[in-house]
Scaffold this motif. Structure first.
Motif, short mmCIF file in Angstrom:
data_model
loop_
_atom_site.label_atom_id
_atom_site.label_comp_id
_atom_site.label_asym_id
_atom_site.label_seq_id
_atom_site.Cartn_x
_atom_site.Cartn_y
_atom_site.Cartn_z
N TRP A 1 -13.12 10.29 2.05
CA TRP A 1 -13.27 11.18 0.87
C TRP A 1 -12.64 10.49 -0.31
N ASP A 2 -11.73 9.55 -0.23
CA ASP A 2 -10.91 9.00 -1.21
C ASP A 2 -11.45 8.33 -2.27
N ASP A 3 -11.39 8.22 -3.51
CA ASP A 3 -11.90 7.47 -4.46
C ASP A 3 -10.93 6.93 -5.45
N ASP A 4 -9.59 6.43 -4.90
CA ASP A 4 -8.77 5.56 -5.87
C ASP A 4 -8.01 4.84 -4.71
N ILE A 5 -7.24 3.57 -5.10
CA ILE A 5 -6.38 3.03 -4.18
C ILE A 5 -5.24 2.99 -4.95
N ASP A 6 -3.99 3.08 -4.27
CA ASP A 6 -2.81 3.15 -4.68
C ASP A 6 -1.87 1.74 -4.17
N VAL A 7 -1.21 1.22 -5.01
CA VAL A 7 -0.12 0.13 -4.46
C VAL A 7 1.23 0.45 -5.40
N VAL A 8 2.49 0.19 -4.72
CA VAL A 8 3.74 0.54 -5.09
C VAL A 8 4.45 -1.00 -5.28
N MET A 9 5.07 -1.10 -6.35
CA MET A 9 6.11 -2.31 -6.48
C MET A 9 7.55 -1.63 -7.16
N LEU A 10 8.47 -2.55 -6.61
CA LEU A 10 9.75 -2.21 -7.34
C LEU A 10 9.68 -2.56 -8.69
N ALA A 11 10.30 -1.73 -9.70
CA ALA A 11 10.42 -1.90 -11.01
C ALA A 11 10.71 -3.23 -11.46
N ASP A 12 11.41 -4.16 -10.70
CA ASP A 12 11.80 -5.48 -11.10
C ASP A 12 10.71 -6.22 -11.25
N LEU B 1 0.82 -1.06 -0.16
CA LEU B 1 -0.11 -0.04 0.04
C LEU B 1 1.10 1.35 -0.08
N THR B 2 0.56 2.13 -0.74
CA THR B 2 1.13 3.48 -0.76
C THR B 2 0.33 4.74 -0.79
N TYR B 3 1.00 6.14 -0.76
CA TYR B 3 0.44 7.18 -0.98
C TYR B 3 -0.93 7.30 0.08
N GLY B 4 -1.95 7.82 -0.53
CA GLY B 4 -3.16 7.99 0.23
C GLY B 4 -3.86 6.63 0.79
N SER B 5 -3.56 5.55 0.09
CA SER B 5 -4.19 4.10 0.82
C SER B 5 -3.08 3.73 1.99
N LEU B 6 -1.87 3.81 2.03
CA LEU B 6 -1.19 3.65 3.05
C LEU B 6 -1.39 4.78 4.17
N ALA C 1 2.47 -3.61 3.77
CA ALA C 1 3.00 -2.21 3.74
C ALA C 1 4.07 -2.15 4.40
N PRO C 2 4.89 -1.21 4.12
CA PRO C 2 6.26 -0.86 4.36
C PRO C 2 6.45 -0.88 6.20
N ALA C 3 7.17 -1.81 6.46
CA ALA C 3 7.24 -1.89 8.34
C ALA C 3 7.56 -0.36 8.77
N ASN C 4 8.39 0.19 8.19
CA ASN C 4 8.73 1.50 8.57
C ASN C 4 7.87 2.56 7.95
N TYR C 5 6.63 2.26 7.96
CA TYR C 5 5.68 3.31 7.21
C TYR C 5 5.63 4.78 7.66
N ASP C 6 5.82 4.81 8.98
CA ASP C 6 5.96 6.13 9.57
C ASP C 6 6.94 7.17 8.94
N PHE D 1 11.69 -1.04 1.84
CA PHE D 1 10.99 -2.07 1.38
C PHE D 1 11.50 -3.41 1.73
N GLN D 2 12.41 -3.59 2.60
CA GLN D 2 13.08 -4.81 2.91
C GLN D 2 12.09 -5.54 3.74
N LYS D 3 11.44 -4.77 4.61
CA LYS D 3 10.64 -5.35 5.63
C LYS D 3 9.13 -5.18 5.32
#
Length: 282
Positions: A59-70, A42-47, A247-252, A232-234
């Motif tokens: 009030w959000d109307d979309d969901i965001d996830v992130v991946m490493l490019a590989d 999960l990332t951005y507003g979804s995280l 979610a990234p363990a260190n999301y803060d 993104f290692q944990k």
């Protein structure tokens, strides 16, 4: 943007229904990624929603996830075989799979819905413009700052031309972007957004280091913001609606980099959403 509303649409969806459809798309994507050992978070507003509301931001109307490019490139190769279709309803789209895709990242689309975004100056197509979950690839950062700056200058310019070619308005582009838009607007629309989206995708894929070797990563629409790869290692599971997602363990650290004091709910006039309408198709 326009489409033939005739008998092709059933009914207009409310925000609550839009959110419910998007959470179903997220679950389909997550099941596919787990099956093929592809990492996502999960990332951005979804995280932010998962941390602050344990769900979508109200009030959000979309969901965001992130991946490493590989991992993102692996996802593309897997789904090229089916023209992006995960099943008969949900389709992954990006410019490598569908040249009409108006963004430089990926989306998983619910093809049983149709969306009309107020900001886009292109016609709606159910297989391309349904309700979606955004998939943002993170690209490796060059160790040499000069090389990174030079490479992102090109990608930023291509991204701006893509937006000029298919957006009615260009919020947040600054004075330099407005100057480029005034000079290159007709040229960009004549060439077409798809050409710039494809060029940008190829530039990002071949002109930045693999994420396996990078110490930092960045997202193409915000090239100035670099995240340490260690974020993104944990992973940890966070409640998002009635399910849990990684979610990234260190999301803060990540949320603070993006939003500052992210636990404070912004006033109404500062809340971000997509001006759009969505329909459930028959």
């Amino acid at each position: 943007m326009s489409f033939d509303s005739g008998d092709s649409t059933e009914r207009l969806l409310s925000l609550k229904e839009i959110q419910a459809h998007e959470k179903e798309i997220l679950q389909i994507l997550w099941q596919y990624c787990r099956k093929h050992k592809i990492r996502m978070w999960l990332t951005y507003g979804s995280l932010l929603g998962a941390v602050r509301h344990k769900d979508l931001i109200p009030w959000d109307d979309d969901i965001d996830v992130v991946m490493l490019a590989d991992d993102y490139f692996q996802l593309i190769e897997l789904l090229k075989e089916t023209n992006g279709f995960i099943d008969d309803r949900y389709r992954f789209v990006c410019s490598a799979i569908d040249s009409r895709c108006p963004v430089s990242w990926g989306k998983v689309i619910d093809t049983h819905t149709l969306v009309e975004e107020e900001i886009l100056d292109i016609d709606s197509i159910p297989s391309l413009n349904g309700l979606w979950v955004d998939i943002f690839p993170l690209y490796g950062v060059h160790k040499q700052k000069f090389i990174q700056k030079s490479a992102t200058t090109v990608s930023d310019f291509l991204y701006l031309l893509m937006r000029i070619a298919c957006w009615k308005r260009l919020p947040g582009i600054g004075k330099r972007g407005q100057l480029v838009a005034s000079i290159c607007g007709r040229f960009a629309k004549r060439i077409g957004y798809a050409s710039f989206a494809k060029a940008l995708e190829l530039w990002l894929k071949f002109c930045f280091p693999t994420t396996k070797k990078a110490q930092s990563v960045f997202y193409s629409a915000h090239s100035e913001r670099e995240f340490p790869i260690t974020l993104f290692q944990k992973s940890i599971p966070l409640v998002f609606g009635n399910r849990k997602y990684p979610a990234p363990a260190n999301y803060d650290t990540m949320l603070t980099m993006m939003y500052g004091d992210y636990m404070t709910i912004p006033p109404v006039e500062e809340r971000v959403y997509h001006p759009m309408k969505a329909w459930l198709l028959k």
